[in-house]
Design a protein around this motif. Structure first.
Motif, PDB file in Angstrom:
ATOM      1  N   GLN A 311       0.863  -1.294   0.284  1.00 61.53           N
ATOM      2  CA  GLN A 311       0.038   0.083  -0.099  1.00 61.53           C
ATOM      3  C   GLN A 311       0.876   1.394   0.067  1.00 61.53           C
ATOM      4  O   GLN A 311       0.412   2.231  -0.638  1.00 61.53           O
ATOM      5  N   ASP A 312       2.010   1.263   0.780  1.00 65.58           N
ATOM      6  CA  ASP A 312       2.877   2.487   0.698  1.00 65.58           C
ATOM      7  C   ASP A 312       3.465   2.627  -0.728  1.00 65.58           C
ATOM      8  O   ASP A 312       3.450   3.801  -1.037  1.00 65.58           O
ATOM      9  N   ILE A 313       3.510   1.537  -1.479  1.00 58.02           N
ATOM     10  CA  ILE A 313       4.386   1.696  -2.731  1.00 58.02           C
ATOM     11  C   ILE A 313       3.149   2.211  -3.761  1.00 58.02           C
ATOM     12  O   ILE A 313       3.443   3.399  -4.497  1.00 58.02           O
ATOM     13  N   ASP A 314       2.029   1.775  -3.495  1.00 57.75           N
ATOM     14  CA  ASP A 314       0.790   2.383  -4.452  1.00 57.75           C
ATOM     15  C   ASP A 314       0.502   3.721  -4.189  1.00 57.75           C
ATOM     16  O   ASP A 314       0.697   4.495  -5.261  1.00 57.75           O
ATOM     17  N   GLN A 315       0.648   4.115  -2.899  1.00 56.40           N
ATOM     18  CA  GLN A 315       0.416   5.510  -2.642  1.00 56.40           C
ATOM     19  C   GLN A 315       1.776   6.462  -2.989  1.00 56.40           C
ATOM     20  O   GLN A 315       1.322   7.376  -3.748  1.00 56.40           O
ATOM     21  N   ALA A 316       2.594   6.075  -2.728  1.00 57.79           N
ATOM     22  CA  ALA A 316       4.018   6.608  -3.205  1.00 57.79           C
ATOM     23  C   ALA A 316       4.192   6.836  -4.822  1.00 57.79           C
ATOM     24  O   ALA A 316       4.376   7.920  -5.185  1.00 57.79           O
ATOM     25  N   ALA A 317       3.683   5.940  -5.387  1.00 59.86           N
ATOM     26  CA  ALA A 317       3.541   5.842  -6.984  1.00 59.86           C
ATOM     27  C   ALA A 317       2.662   7.072  -7.342  1.00 59.86           C
ATOM     28  O   ALA A 317       2.907   7.790  -8.443  1.00 59.86           O
ATOM     29  N   MET A 318       1.415   7.282  -6.879  1.00 57.39           N
ATOM     30  CA  MET A 318       0.606   8.375  -6.982  1.00 57.39           C
ATOM     31  C   MET A 318       1.233   9.729  -6.919  1.00 57.39           C
ATOM     32  O   MET A 318       0.773  10.599  -7.394  1.00 57.39           O
ATOM     33  N   LEU A 319       1.967   9.657  -5.917  1.00 52.95           N
ATOM     34  CA  LEU A 319       2.626  11.148  -5.577  1.00 52.95           C
ATOM     35  C   LEU A 319       3.843  11.313  -6.518  1.00 52.95           C
ATOM     36  O   LEU A 319       4.115  12.517  -6.829  1.00 52.95           O
TER      37      LEU A 319
END
Length: 351
Positions: A311-319
């Motif tokens: 979930q951290d990677i998914d959110q980081a990619a969006m940013l």
């Protein structure tokens, strides 16, 4: 003189992605800043200026205006004392160190190159054989946040200066063959309205994260914005006091995350997921991969976890990816990276 109050960061209604991106850069300054894109009146400038109250304290060598850390190279410290016209303490005498809050230094759109870089007193150099400089905004921003409102409207020569300093971590002042360089490592935060034009690609790539914000569409939330702003303007002292506890909790959470960040681990499987993200959306180079990794680690630390999760990677990619996706000429920045990946997956299935 009446005290100037700043609207509390924690009192801003909504705009969670923007607030998160700013907090992540406080925790990990090497994220290289954030570009906030959005229409007028969406609290972009309010949020950045409100950071002043939640920023951590750092050790700064007193007596010179360069925000130097006590562990800077001795030659750098000696040279900065000299150009400031101050005497360096004798050998064996410890440097005086003060605790200062990290600064938010605002760079006006119309700032001249001398105002940004600093100026060298050539007359003094010729007469006395000594360098004297008037530090610019980059000296003040060292180890802090350099904020540029309407960053897309900056003059090209100022953009070039920012690009050089951001890449090298050093600001150089030159005049008539006399030069001086000092550290200038800063977190670059820019706000802009896309309707007024886009950024040069070279500067766009220097922002670690990118968020796009819009006006709030929920009537209840819009009323809350009005109520809070009216209360602040009527009695700023009481309003700020009411939000002091929540601000203090955020400061403590940021401090804990800063301590935890270096010990956060990332599995090889998750590193592969980061690489796959960047390949899927067509990112040039490797800066995107590295920023996603740092952002994911920072998100885990902010949630008081010692391990990065998917979930951290998914959110980081969006940013970290919207402004790095390869685009066609005149195509706008793709802000919804998640939808783009879903569309690609659907295309593969249907193909």
């Amino acid at each position: 003189m009446n005290k100037q109050y700043t609207y509390p960061f924690t009192a801003i209604v909504g705009q969670e992605q923007m607030k998160l991106a700013l907090v992540l850069n406080i925790i990990t300054p090497t994220l290289s800043g954030v570009l906030i894109r959005g229409e007028k009146g969406t609290a972009k400038s309010t949020a950045v200026r409100a950071l002043a109250d939640i920023l951590p304290e750092i050790d700064v060598i007193s007596g010179i205006p360069f925000n130097l850390a006590p562990d800077e190279e001795s030659d750098v410290i000696r040279e900065c004392f000299a150009v400031a016209g101050e005497l360096l303490p004798e050998t064996g005498t410890p440097l005086l160190v003060e605790k200062h809050k990290v600064k938010v230094v605002e760079l006006p759109v119309g700032a001249t190159e001398d105002r940004v870089v600093g100026t060298l007193d050539l007359e003094h150099a010729l007469k006395a054989g000594e360098k004297r400089i008037e530090p610019g905004l980059l000296a003040s921003a060292h180890r802090g946040i350099l904020y540029v409102d309407e960053v897309n409207l900056l003059d090209d020569h100022v953009v070039d200066v920012l690009l050089d300093s951001a890449a090298m971590g050093v600001n150089t002042i030159e005049r008539e063959g006399v030069s001086f360089a000092h550290p200038a490592r800063f977190t670059l935060v820019g706000t802009m309205n896309p309707e007024e034009g886009e950024l040069r690609p070279q500067l766009l790539d220097r922002f670690g994260l990118c968020v796009h914000i819009e006006g709030i569409s929920d009537p209840e939330k819009r009323v809350e914005v009005m109520e809070r702003r009216f209360a602040f303007e009527e009695d700023p002292e009481t309003f700020c006091r009411a939000w002091a506890d929540e601000s203090a909790r955020l400061v403590e959470r940021i401090a804990m995350a800063r301590k935890l960040y270096s010990s956060v681990s990332v599995s090889r499987e998750n590193l592969m997921a980061i690489a796959q993200y960047c390949l899927e959306v067509g990112v040039d180079g490797h800066r995107g991969d590295i920023i996603i990794l740092k952002t994911a680690k920072t998100l885990a630390a902010y949630d008081a976890r010692a391990t990065v999760e998917k979930q951290d990677i998914d959110q980081a990619a969006m940013l970290a990816l919207p402004h790095r996706i390869r685009r066609q000429p005149l195509q706008d920045i793709v802000m919804d990276v998640g939808s783009m990946l879903k569309n690609k997956a659907c295309d593969r299935v249907s193909g």
